[in-house]
Scaffold this motif. Sequence first.
Motif, PDB file in Angstrom:
ATOM      1  N   UNK A  74     -46.533 -27.018  29.185  1.00 29.59           N
ATOM      2  CA  UNK A  74     -45.441 -27.130  30.147  1.00 29.59           C
ATOM      3  C   UNK A  74     -45.750 -28.063  31.317  1.00 29.59           C
ATOM      4  N   UNK A  75     -47.050 -28.292  31.582  1.00 22.61           N
ATOM      5  CA  UNK A  75     -47.414 -29.012  32.811  1.00 22.61           C
ATOM      6  C   UNK A  75     -48.358 -30.181  32.518  1.00 22.61           C
ATOM      7  N   UNK A  76     -48.243 -31.243  33.294  1.00 20.58           N
ATOM      8  CA  UNK A  76     -49.162 -32.378  33.099  1.00 20.58           C
ATOM      9  C   UNK A  76     -50.546 -32.125  33.688  1.00 20.58           C
ATOM     10  N   UNK A  77     -50.603 -31.244  34.700  1.00 17.69           N
ATOM     11  CA  UNK A  77     -51.887 -30.967  35.361  1.00 17.69           C
ATOM     12  C   UNK A  77     -52.060 -29.454  35.518  1.00 17.69           C
ATOM     13  N   UNK A  78     -53.256 -28.992  35.206  1.00 15.12           N
ATOM     14  CA  UNK A  78     -53.591 -27.571  35.439  1.00 15.12           C
ATOM     15  C   UNK A  78     -54.788 -27.513  36.364  1.00 15.12           C
ATOM     16  N   UNK A  79     -54.776 -26.564  37.299  1.00 10.54           N
ATOM     17  CA  UNK A  79     -55.971 -26.374  38.124  1.00 10.54           C
ATOM     18  C   UNK A  79     -56.611 -25.046  37.732  1.00 10.54           C
ATOM     19  N   UNK A  80     -57.922 -25.080  37.503  1.00 13.41           N
ATOM     20  CA  UNK A  80     -58.632 -23.896  37.008  1.00 13.41           C
ATOM     21  C   UNK A  80     -59.960 -23.757  37.759  1.00 13.41           C
ATOM     22  N   UNK A 103     -52.693 -32.871  28.848  1.00 16.48           N
ATOM     23  CA  UNK A 103     -52.796 -32.225  30.168  1.00 16.48           C
ATOM     24  C   UNK A 103     -54.151 -32.489  30.829  1.00 16.48           C
ATOM     25  N   UNK A 104     -54.116 -32.777  32.119  1.00 19.87           N
ATOM     26  CA  UNK A 104     -55.352 -32.965  32.885  1.00 19.87           C
ATOM     27  C   UNK A 104     -55.744 -31.624  33.495  1.00 19.87           C
ATOM     28  N   UNK A 105     -57.001 -31.227  33.295  1.00 21.90           N
ATOM     29  CA  UNK A 105     -57.478 -29.963  33.865  1.00 21.90           C
ATOM     30  C   UNK A 105     -58.364 -30.285  35.059  1.00 21.90           C
ATOM     31  N   UNK A 106     -57.942 -29.796  36.225  1.00 24.91           N
ATOM     32  CA  UNK A 106     -58.684 -30.109  37.451  1.00 24.91           C
ATOM     33  C   UNK A 106     -59.394 -28.875  37.984  1.00 24.91           C
ATOM     34  N   UNK A 107     -60.652 -29.054  38.414  1.00 27.35           N
ATOM     35  CA  UNK A 107     -61.391 -27.909  38.956  1.00 27.35           C
ATOM     36  C   UNK A 107     -60.908 -27.528  40.351  1.00 27.35           C
ATOM     37  N   UNK A 159     -60.457 -26.315  25.532  1.00 26.60           N
ATOM     38  CA  UNK A 159     -59.331 -25.815  24.730  1.00 26.60           C
ATOM     39  C   UNK A 159     -58.207 -26.848  24.687  1.00 26.60           C
ATOM     40  N   UNK A 160     -57.904 -27.442  25.841  1.00 25.12           N
ATOM     41  CA  UNK A 160     -56.836 -28.439  25.926  1.00 25.12           C
ATOM     42  C   UNK A 160     -57.210 -29.677  25.096  1.00 25.12           C
ATOM     43  N   UNK A 161     -58.488 -30.077  25.189  1.00 22.12           N
ATOM     44  CA  UNK A 161     -58.963 -31.248  24.440  1.00 22.12           C
ATOM     45  C   UNK A 161     -58.862 -30.987  22.933  1.00 22.12           C
ATOM     46  N   UNK A 162     -59.349 -29.821  22.501  1.00 24.08           N
ATOM     47  CA  UNK A 162     -59.336 -29.506  21.063  1.00 24.08           C
ATOM     48  C   UNK A 162     -57.904 -29.380  20.537  1.00 24.08           C
ATOM     49  N   UNK A 163     -57.006 -28.935  21.409  1.00 24.01           N
ATOM     50  CA  UNK A 163     -55.601 -28.789  20.988  1.00 24.01           C
ATOM     51  C   UNK A 163     -54.888 -30.141  20.992  1.00 24.01           C
ATOM     52  N   UNK A 164     -55.563 -31.185  21.496  1.00 34.06           N
ATOM     53  CA  UNK A 164     -54.984 -32.529  21.481  1.00 34.06           C
ATOM     54  C   UNK A 164     -53.870 -32.710  22.494  1.00 34.06           C
ATOM     55  N   UNK A 207     -53.187 -22.770  26.933  1.00 39.08           N
ATOM     56  CA  UNK A 207     -52.481 -23.695  26.037  1.00 39.08           C
ATOM     57  C   UNK A 207     -50.970 -23.637  26.272  1.00 39.08           C
ATOM     58  N   UNK A 208     -50.482 -22.447  26.591  1.00 41.62           N
ATOM     59  CA  UNK A 208     -49.061 -22.319  26.895  1.00 41.62           C
ATOM     60  C   UNK A 208     -48.716 -23.122  28.153  1.00 41.62           C
TER      61      UNK A 208
END
Length: 281
Positions: A170-176, A231-235, A223-228, A165-166
């Motif tokens: 800060x970022x528009x896209x996260x890769x996980x 940010x886009x989370x990319x695999x 988590x990102x979705x529930x926090x509203x 969430x932190x």
Amino acid sequence: MTTALVFGGRTGLLGQALMRVLSRAGWQAIPIGRGDVDLLNLEALHQLVAQTQPQVIVNAIAYTAVDRAEDEPQEAWRINTLFPRLLGRAAGDAHLLHVSTDYVFDGRATRPYLPTDPVNPQSVYGRTKLEGEQELLRLGLPRLTIVRTAWLFGPGRTNFITRILELAQQRPVLTVVHDQVGSPTFTQDLAAALLALAKVRAFGLFHAVNAGQASWCELAEEAVRLAGLPTVVQPISSKDYPQRAKRPAYSVLDTAALTAATGITPRSWAIALREYLRSLR
Ligand SMILES: NC(=O)c1ccc[n+]([C@@H]2O[C@H](COP(=O)([O-])OP(=O)(O)OC[C@H]3O[C@@H](n4cnc5c(N)ncnc54)[C@H](OP(=O)(O)O)[C@@H]3O)[C@@H](O)[C@H]2O)c1
């Protein structure tokens, strides 16, 4: 009133949840952390038990820095293997509940792991935690419960969800990574399971996690979705996110033994995550 010593109760992610859950159940929960006792001094542990006379001892202390453990195997061994052995020897008549990890498995299973499934840790952390279990079993304690859990989130300490969430702020896209699948677990639910196991005096080996499964990427996405957050989370694949320690590709844990012993059927991780995030607001 039941008195419990909670090792890790001052600062640990799980330890703090245990303090809340045991206190709410009317127990006298005594937190033990750095500065309270020398973990590697058997005599000091004996004295602590003699002074406090606990009926229950929970060990939620561990060397949990999975990657750093690869470079500090001796320190990981001291906390994850030697300390549980000493605590087991000092426990006396108390019921000792010791917490262990899904990383004792190699991740090659195709269905959730049972407590009786063969172990094969892939990292120093997993190996030292497994040796901790084995040391305790070797002592032949009459009142021992080993509880493996996984992928913890909850209040009180930085964890995967707070980090995501932190970053998401800060970022528009996260890769996980998407090719590690496990059992995300709310510390509050795990603490309640440990309380239930202690109450019914269920001895032996158990798995306690929330229901369902997820990859780290799916967990982050939720988590990102529930926090509203937008940010886009990319695999990404683990190959593109090199880490010092090898992790199991699949470490979902089967909780049927927990249900049989306590009547608890864990709720899904997604519902527990929603509750956790609501409490953060
Ligand atoms: N977190 C997970 O995702 C996860 C997954 C599977 C299994 N587990 C297991 O669950 C249990 C609880 O984990 P957790 O996430 O709550 O761990 P945590 O938040 O990292 O807390 C560990 C606790 O151990 C204490 N500790 C570590 N080294 C110590 C030392 N040398 N002397 C005194 N205290 C020391 C820490 O104290 P300080 O704060 O002072 O360092 C802290 O209170 C552990 O057995 C862990 O292996 C955790």
